[in-house]
Design a protein around this motif. Structure first.
Motif, mmCIF file in Angstrom:
data_model
loop_
_atom_site.group_PDB
_atom_site.id
_atom_site.type_symbol
_atom_site.label_atom_id
_atom_site.label_comp_id
_atom_site.label_asym_id
_atom_site.label_seq_id
_atom_site.Cartn_x
_atom_site.Cartn_y
_atom_site.Cartn_z
ATOM 1 N N LEU A 447 85.080 83.341 -14.420
ATOM 2 C CA LEU A 447 85.482 84.059 -13.212
ATOM 3 C C LEU A 447 84.516 83.782 -12.062
ATOM 4 O O LEU A 447 84.928 83.709 -10.896
ATOM 5 C CB LEU A 447 85.547 85.560 -13.506
ATOM 6 N N THR A 448 83.254 83.613 -12.374
ATOM 7 C CA THR A 448 82.275 83.278 -11.326
ATOM 8 C C THR A 448 82.557 81.907 -10.723
ATOM 9 O O THR A 448 82.547 81.734 -9.491
ATOM 10 C CB THR A 448 80.858 83.320 -11.917
ATOM 11 N N VAL A 449 82.822 80.918 -11.580
ATOM 12 C CA VAL A 449 83.131 79.574 -11.084
ATOM 13 C C VAL A 449 84.414 79.580 -10.270
ATOM 14 O O VAL A 449 84.502 78.954 -9.197
ATOM 15 C CB VAL A 449 83.218 78.592 -12.272
ATOM 16 N N LEU A 450 85.441 80.293 -10.746
ATOM 17 C CA LEU A 450 86.712 80.350 -10.035
ATOM 18 C C LEU A 450 86.562 80.969 -8.658
ATOM 19 O O LEU A 450 87.094 80.447 -7.657
ATOM 20 C CB LEU A 450 87.723 81.145 -10.873
ATOM 21 N N LEU A 451 85.838 82.078 -8.564
ATOM 22 C CA LEU A 451 85.716 82.774 -7.286
ATOM 23 C C LEU A 451 84.883 81.964 -6.284
ATOM 24 O O LEU A 451 85.178 81.968 -5.075
ATOM 25 C CB LEU A 451 85.081 84.149 -7.514
ATOM 26 N N ASN A 452 83.873 81.255 -6.769
ATOM 27 C CA ASN A 452 83.075 80.416 -5.873
ATOM 28 C C ASN A 452 83.902 79.265 -5.315
ATOM 29 O O ASN A 452 83.807 78.927 -4.124
ATOM 30 C CB ASN A 452 81.842 79.878 -6.607
ATOM 31 N N ILE A 453 84.714 78.641 -6.170
ATOM 32 C CA ILE A 453 85.550 77.532 -5.707
ATOM 33 C C ILE A 453 86.658 78.039 -4.792
ATOM 34 O O ILE A 453 86.967 77.428 -3.754
ATOM 35 C CB ILE A 453 86.130 76.769 -6.921
ATOM 36 N N TRP A 454 87.265 79.143 -5.151
ATOM 37 C CA TRP A 454 88.399 79.683 -4.385
ATOM 38 C C TRP A 454 87.969 80.124 -2.986
ATOM 39 O O TRP A 454 88.679 79.888 -1.998
ATOM 40 C CB TRP A 454 88.985 80.854 -5.161
ATOM 41 N N SER A 455 86.831 80.787 -2.890
ATOM 42 C CA SER A 455 86.387 81.294 -1.583
ATOM 43 C C SER A 455 85.814 80.210 -0.678
ATOM 44 O O SER A 455 85.631 80.441 0.523
ATOM 45 C CB SER A 455 85.338 82.390 -1.786
ATOM 46 N N LYS A 456 85.502 79.017 -1.225
ATOM 47 C CA LYS A 456 84.968 77.899 -0.451
ATOM 48 C C LYS A 456 83.703 78.277 0.320
ATOM 49 O O LYS A 456 83.534 77.916 1.484
ATOM 50 C CB LYS A 456 86.028 77.361 0.502
ATOM 51 N N GLY A 457 82.842 79.037 -0.325
ATOM 52 C CA GLY A 457 81.564 79.390 0.270
ATOM 53 C C GLY A 457 81.566 80.636 1.121
ATOM 54 O O GLY A 457 80.503 81.061 1.602
ATOM 55 N N ASN A 458 82.739 81.247 1.343
ATOM 56 C CA ASN A 458 82.782 82.475 2.140
ATOM 57 C C ASN A 458 82.230 83.668 1.376
ATOM 58 O O ASN A 458 81.785 84.647 1.991
ATOM 59 C CB ASN A 458 84.219 82.756 2.570
ATOM 60 N N LEU A 459 82.295 83.617 0.057
ATOM 61 C CA LEU A 459 81.739 84.670 -0.789
ATOM 62 C C LEU A 459 80.567 84.117 -1.585
ATOM 63 O O LEU A 459 80.618 82.983 -2.069
ATOM 64 C CB LEU A 459 82.795 85.221 -1.755
ATOM 65 N N LYS A 460 79.546 84.926 -1.729
ATOM 66 C CA LYS A 460 78.393 84.561 -2.540
ATOM 67 C C LYS A 460 78.489 85.330 -3.855
ATOM 68 O O LYS A 460 78.250 86.530 -3.911
ATOM 69 C CB LYS A 460 77.101 84.892 -1.813
ATOM 70 N N VAL A 461 78.895 84.603 -4.887
ATOM 71 C CA VAL A 461 79.173 85.210 -6.186
ATOM 72 C C VAL A 461 78.121 84.746 -7.180
ATOM 73 O O VAL A 461 77.752 83.558 -7.210
ATOM 74 C CB VAL A 461 80.585 84.839 -6.683
ATOM 75 N N ALA A 462 77.635 85.673 -8.008
ATOM 76 C CA ALA A 462 76.631 85.353 -9.029
ATOM 77 C C ALA A 462 77.041 85.960 -10.352
ATOM 78 O O ALA A 462 77.783 86.951 -10.413
ATOM 79 C CB ALA A 462 75.257 85.858 -8.607
ATOM 80 N N GLU A 463 76.548 85.353 -11.417
ATOM 81 C CA GLU A 463 76.840 85.803 -12.779
ATOM 82 C C GLU A 463 75.628 86.513 -13.345
ATOM 83 O O GLU A 463 74.487 86.127 -13.091
ATOM 84 C CB GLU A 463 77.206 84.600 -13.643
ATOM 85 N N LEU A 464 75.884 87.550 -14.132
ATOM 86 C CA LEU A 464 74.796 88.295 -14.772
ATOM 87 C C LEU A 464 75.251 88.679 -16.169
ATOM 88 O O LEU A 464 76.094 89.563 -16.338
ATOM 89 C CB LEU A 464 74.448 89.550 -13.961
ATOM 90 N N SER A 465 74.701 88.015 -17.177
ATOM 91 C CA SER A 465 75.102 88.275 -18.558
ATOM 92 C C SER A 465 73.940 87.954 -19.478
ATOM 93 O O SER A 465 72.857 87.552 -19.041
ATOM 94 C CB SER A 465 76.333 87.435 -18.933
ATOM 95 N N ALA A 466 74.169 88.130 -20.771
ATOM 96 C CA ALA A 466 73.125 87.851 -21.757
ATOM 97 C C ALA A 466 72.826 86.373 -21.874
ATOM 98 O O ALA A 466 71.807 85.985 -22.464
ATOM 99 C CB ALA A 466 73.543 88.408 -23.114
ATOM 100 N N ALA A 467 73.701 85.501 -21.307
ATOM 101 C CA ALA A 467 73.450 84.072 -21.354
ATOM 102 C C ALA A 467 72.288 83.662 -20.465
ATOM 103 O O ALA A 467 71.709 82.593 -20.650
ATOM 104 C CB ALA A 467 74.716 83.313 -20.944
ATOM 105 N N LEU A 468 71.909 84.507 -19.490
ATOM 106 C CA LEU A 468 70.795 84.218 -18.592
ATOM 107 C C LEU A 468 69.512 84.823 -19.132
ATOM 108 O O LEU A 468 69.534 85.857 -19.817
ATOM 109 C CB LEU A 468 71.089 84.761 -17.190
#
Length: 625
Positions: A447-468
């Protein structure tokens, strides 16, 4: 012998005398019946039933030998017999009453419906101290509280705290008052159940600091146990802030720092006094506490006064390494070094230390007495924002509450429409400072990758999970607080107790699994009296499940947010392009990871194998000439 009469055949003139004699016998019989009746009343024998048969009545009355022409008619005899039976026999009782109480009758209750056992809560659970949820109209001014130390008052003023929240207004004075009694009087343990963002952290920070300010020397006197590292870091920062100018030292023990370094920070070895403690308050996770109990030399909880369990219901469900057992065993071993019973005198009483004061806090604290009994609470008191009634229905007690300033909604759609609705909140409604929750780390990443690509840089989206790792998670939270990131897509690891300032919206992209998860998710917004909004996106076949989850927590139905199909259709072309690029991007990531892992394996194989020490030593020996 009056009843036995010998009747002989006589002449007619003697018949009248015989009839008179028979009448006399009947009168005597009635008199005896009356006597028997009186005797029966005096003896009060209820189980004996006297039945007089026709033959016995005739035999007793002496009428058996009377000639047929002189006998009384059969109807008259039956009426006399019935009358005598009614007079002699007591009123017949039920079968169960005729049985003597001296003998236990078996099998009489096999088919009886068993009575339902009603649920009865202990008095301290059914009569809790009521805590208000209203954070808009605060009446408790900090400057007017005479029991508050001047040092703490100065720190609160510098932090901009002018009023106490309702839970702080009741809990803080109660804890301080419990420690004003003589040390021999054990304080009441407390349980606090209040909504998220209602000020529970400050409710135990301030009284602990005020009670420990006058202590001499450094010993571990307060222990705060939390479920996750991020929450432990947050609570440790609050303690350090309010311990300024008090002389108290606070130490964080979690997986973020190596164990050896933590051991050096809390304990110091000297030649004269051996091991010396350097801190007063420990904020830790449960797993790291067990590691120090088992591996840190000189680590002692002998002087422990406070034990705080924040997010108590989660720690209760997931007991890491059975930390409570190890901690209590450690305290008992240090306090009872000898098996000798102390003398009952003034010196012995003064040498006895008071027990640990336990403080439990949570927004979803379970009122189940069986679960709370595991903590071993002493005469506990409950502070709750929800009235817990003593009712046989078990669901009544499982109520959870959310802040009054929080607006909750849900959206029903198809699985294909979920990404469109999710993007609509940002593209059309211009939502900012938003937390989005998913049920897995893979979903959060996609969902993070999708929203970053879809917004074309207008939104600053970050992921926060146990993988980090921890450093990456802290960096994301810091950028979100500084408005450098608009949207954080995370898992439920962030739903517990983390205070994120100015979080305006919470979106549950995947529905929560239970009522506790839902309460903690939506509790990330609408904190400390600020307005918040929470939306849950669910598919058509999940509507009933979501309503059952809300009903299990005693929450009423929340309003449904309607979406127009025309708006979603306009977003479809952009979504199709974005989803293709997202699949390509994720495939490239997987390919890069596989390629990198192969290179690491190839490098490890290509490295020359180290020779053994004996082989190297033999090479240095010169050959014989």
């Amino acid at each position: 012998m009056d009843l036995f009469v010998i009747n002989r055949y006589k002449e007619n003139n003697e018949k009248d005398d015989l009839i008179n004699q028979e009448t006399l016998h009947l009168q005597r019989l009635k008199q005896k019946i009356e006597e028997r009746k009186k005797t029966h009343r005096k003896s009060q024998i209820n189980n004996d039933v006297i039945v007089i048969k026709n033959d016995e009545l005739l035999r007793d009355s002496g009428l058996q030998d009377i000639p047929a022409e002189n006998k009384i008619s059969e109807p008259e005899l039956k009426s006399a017999e019935a009358k005598s039976n009614n007079e002699i026999q007591p009123k017949r009782k039920k079968k169960s009453e005729q049985v003597s109480t001296e003998f236990k009758v078996l099998g009489t209750t096999d088919f009886e419906k068993k009575s339902k056992v009603e649920r009865v809560l202990p008095y301290w659970l059914s009569h809790a101290y009521s805590v208000s949820k209203n954070l808009q109209t605060l009446t408790c001014k900090v400057e007017n509280q005479s029991w508050l130390h001047n040092t703490l008052l100065t720190t609160l003023t510098s932090e901009g705290v002018t009023h106490f929240f309702p839970v702080q207004e009741q809990v803080i004075p109660f804890i301080i008052q419990q420690h004003q009694h003589p040390e021999l009087l054990r304080p009441h343990d407390i349980c606090v159940s209040a909504p998220t963002g209602s000020g529970k952290t400050l409710s135990f920070v301030l009284p602990i600091i005020q009670v420990l300010m006058n202590e001499i020397g450094h010993h571990i006197r307060a222990l705060v146990v939390l479920p996750v590292q991020e929450l432990a870091i947050q609570v440790a920062q609050v303690f350090k802030k309010y311990c300024t100018n008090t002389g108290l030292r606070v130490q964080l023990l979690s997986g973020s720092t190596p164990l050896q370094k933590e051991q050096q920070q809390i304990m110091r070895f000297t030649e004269t006094l051996k091991w010396i403690c350097e801190i007063d308050i420990i904020v830790c996770t449960a797993g790291r506490l067990v590691e120090h109990l088992q591996n840190t030399e000189g680590f002692s909880l002998k002087n422990l006064k406070f034990l705080v369990i924040d997010e108590a219901d989660r720690i209760m469900d997931n007991i890491q390494n059975d930390w409570l057992y190890h901690m209590e065993k450690h305290i008992k071993m240090e306090n009872h070094t000898s098996n000798k019973v102390p003398h009952l005198n003034w010196v012995g009483l003064n040498s006895q230390r008071s027990s640990v004061h336990k403080l439990l806090f949570s927004a979803t604290l379970s009122p189940d007495p069986e679960l709370l009994e595991e903590w071993g609470l002493f005469q506990p008191k409950l502070f709750s924002a929800i009235p817990i009634q003593d009712h046989p229905d078990s669901n009544v007690s499982k109520k959870y509450t959310t802040p009054d300033e929080l607006q909750e909604q849900y959206v029903v759609c198809s699985a294909e429409e979920k990404p469109l609705i999710f993007y609509y909140f940002f593209a059309e409604l211009k939502w900012d400072k938003t937390l989005c929750f998913t049920n897995s780390s893979q979903s959060a990443h996609r969902l993070t990758v999708l929203l970053n690509i879809w917004s074309k840089g207008n939104l600053k989206v970050a992921e926060l999970s146990a993988a980090l790792d921890r450093t990456s998670r802290e960096l994301v939270l810091r950028k979100f607080k500084q408005s450098e990131i608009n949207v954080i897509i995370c898992t439920d690891a962030l739903a517990r107790g983390i205070d994120i300032p100015d979080c305006n919206y919470v979106i549950s992209y995947d529905p929560p699994r239970n009522i506790k998860t839902y309460v903690h998710r939506v509790g990330r917004t609408g904190r400390a009296g600020r307005i918040g909004n929470a939306v849950t996106i669910i598919v058509h076949n999940q509507v009933q499940m979501f309503k059952d989850i809300l009903q299990s927590g005693g929450k009423s139905d929340i309003p449904q947010l309607e979406m127009q199909n025309d708006i979603l259709q306009d977003l479809m072309p952009g979504y199709q392009n974005a989803i293709r690029e997202t699949k390509q991007s994720i495939d490239n990531e997987i390919h890069d990871k596989v390629k990198k892992s192969k290179e690491l394996k190839r490098m490890s194989k290509s490295k020359p194998r180290k020779r053994k020490h004996n082989e190297n030593k033999s090479l240095n020996v010169p050959m014989e000439q």
